[in-house]
Design a protein around this motif. Structure first.
Motif, PDB file in Angstrom:
ATOM      1  N   LYS A   5       1.014  -1.213  -0.018  1.00  0.00           N
ATOM      2  CA  LYS A   5      -0.100  -0.012  -0.064  1.00  0.00           C
ATOM      3  C   LYS A   5       0.850   1.281   0.153  1.00  0.00           C
ATOM      4  CE  LYS A   5      -4.054   0.002   1.161  1.00  0.00           C
ATOM      5  NZ  LYS A   5      -5.408   0.536   0.275  1.00  0.00           N
ATOM      6  N   LYS A  62       2.500   1.758  -3.560  1.00  0.00           N
ATOM      7  CA  LYS A  62       1.284   2.164  -4.440  1.00  0.00           C
ATOM      8  C   LYS A  62       0.861   3.759  -4.179  1.00  0.00           C
ATOM      9  CE  LYS A  62      -0.015   0.679  -7.409  1.00  0.00           C
ATOM     10  NZ  LYS A  62       0.343   0.625  -8.628  1.00  0.00           N
ATOM     11  N   ASN A  63       1.117   4.172  -2.921  1.00  0.00           N
ATOM     12  CA  ASN A  63       0.664   5.717  -2.535  1.00  0.00           C
ATOM     13  C   ASN A  63       1.977   6.470  -3.229  1.00  0.00           C
ATOM     14  OD1 ASN A  63      -1.553   4.996  -1.237  1.00  0.00           O
ATOM     15  ND2 ASN A  63      -0.393   5.075   0.890  1.00  0.00           N
ATOM     16  N   ASN A  68       3.168   5.553  -6.127  1.00  0.00           N
ATOM     17  CA  ASN A  68       3.175   5.397  -7.835  1.00  0.00           C
ATOM     18  C   ASN A  68       4.179   4.212  -8.197  1.00  0.00           C
ATOM     19  OD1 ASN A  68       0.862   6.846  -7.840  1.00  0.00           O
ATOM     20  ND2 ASN A  68       2.149   8.692  -8.889  1.00  0.00           N
ATOM     21  N   ARG A  87       5.508   0.764  -9.506  1.00  0.00           N
ATOM     22  CA  ARG A  87       4.651  -0.583 -10.055  1.00  0.00           C
ATOM     23  C   ARG A  87       5.044  -1.663  -8.985  1.00  0.00           C
ATOM     24  NH1 ARG A  87       7.037  -3.907 -15.500  1.00  0.00           N
ATOM     25  NH2 ARG A  87       5.670  -5.544 -15.059  1.00  0.00           N
ATOM     26  N   GLY A 113      -3.560  -1.843  -9.897  1.00  0.00           N
ATOM     27  CA  GLY A 113      -1.960  -1.684 -10.266  1.00  0.00           C
ATOM     28  C   GLY A 113      -1.081  -2.525  -9.623  1.00  0.00           C
ATOM     29  N   VAL A 114      -1.615  -3.589  -9.018  1.00  0.00           N
ATOM     30  CA  VAL A 114      -0.709  -4.550  -8.524  1.00  0.00           C
ATOM     31  C   VAL A 114      -1.069  -6.029  -9.329  1.00  0.00           C
ATOM     32  CG1 VAL A 114      -0.426  -6.270  -6.511  1.00  0.00           C
ATOM     33  CG2 VAL A 114      -0.761  -3.660  -6.172  1.00  0.00           C
TER      34      VAL A 114
END
Length: 237
Positions: free
Chosen positions: A186, A189-190, A192, A194, A222-223
């Protein structure tokens, strides 16, 4: 009378094992609730910049002795341990073949955190043998970044290292899938990044927690879930 005595002996041993399992479950459950109460979630940060030479790295989470030995302070499910170590070493070998950086994350909890350490059954306390990276891992010379919270991005040195190496893609594996692995993904992803998750190289307290974690990764935007490092480069397992 001997068969009956043996039966009750086995039953008593079974009940003791169940009691240990219940205690471990209770500690982990209460700790999870406390994390929710204190807001110990994923971190936020600046989006990664554009890199002229972007890199992919293998990120190995919390593969420490207290979590990977059946007699450790807070082990994953026993049947998961050997397959996880084997899959991790395979991933390390594949990463080296591709020339990818390998990064280790490790918990290092403060010995003075008596309440937190009680809930964690004194696992991975800084300076103890249980906090050491498991010696069955073939990750010699890989940098190790310590943390004391679920999200590895709480260690600013880790985030700085990723930026210095122009890393924008993380292949993540390790333990616990539903805790530190989840919150670090998480956090990534926060920013950006990949993110690819090596779904057959994850561990958790039991099979249900592992299945639920993998299901949550599938639902994350996006995962991607992969079964080998080389899949990233060849499209095959």
């Amino acid at each position: 009378m001997k068969p009956q005595a043996n039966y009750y002996g086995r039953k008593l041993k079974h009940e003791k094992i169940r009691l240990v399992d219940i205690k471990a479950w209770f500690r982990i459950s209460i700790l999870s609730v406390l994390l929710l109460i204190v807001g110990c979630f994923d971190t936020s940060g600046d989006p990664i910049p554009f890199y002229e030479n972007p890199q992919t790295a293998l990120l190995i989470m919390d593969m420490q002795q207290d979590f990977l030995h059946k007699n450790g302070r807070m082990p994953i499910a026993a049947k998961q341990i050997t397959p996880l170590i084997d899959k991790t070493n395979n991933a390390i070998a594949e990463a080296r073949t591709q020339g990818l950086p390998i990064i280790l994350i490790a918990n290092a909890f403060d010995p003075s955190d008596s309440i937190g350490n009680w809930f964690r059954n004194d696992a991975a306390i800084s300076g103890t043998s249980g906090a050491k990276i498991d010696n069955r891992l073939k990750a010699e010379n890989a940098p190790v970044f310590q943390k004391s919270a679920p999200d590895a991005f709480t260690n600013k040195a880790f985030e700085t290292y990723l930026q210095q190496q122009q890393i924008n893609h993380l292949i993540v594996l390790g333990v616990f899938a539903d805790q530190c692995v989840y919150w670090t993904i998480k956090g990534a992803k926060n920013r950006n990044y990949r993110v690819s998750v090596l779904e057959n190289a994850l561990g958790a307290s039991d099979s249900d927690d592992l299945k639920e974690a993998i299901a949550s990764f599938r639902e994350m935007d996006g995962v991607e879930l992969i079964s080998s490092v080389k899949q990233i480069y060849t499209g095959t397992n």
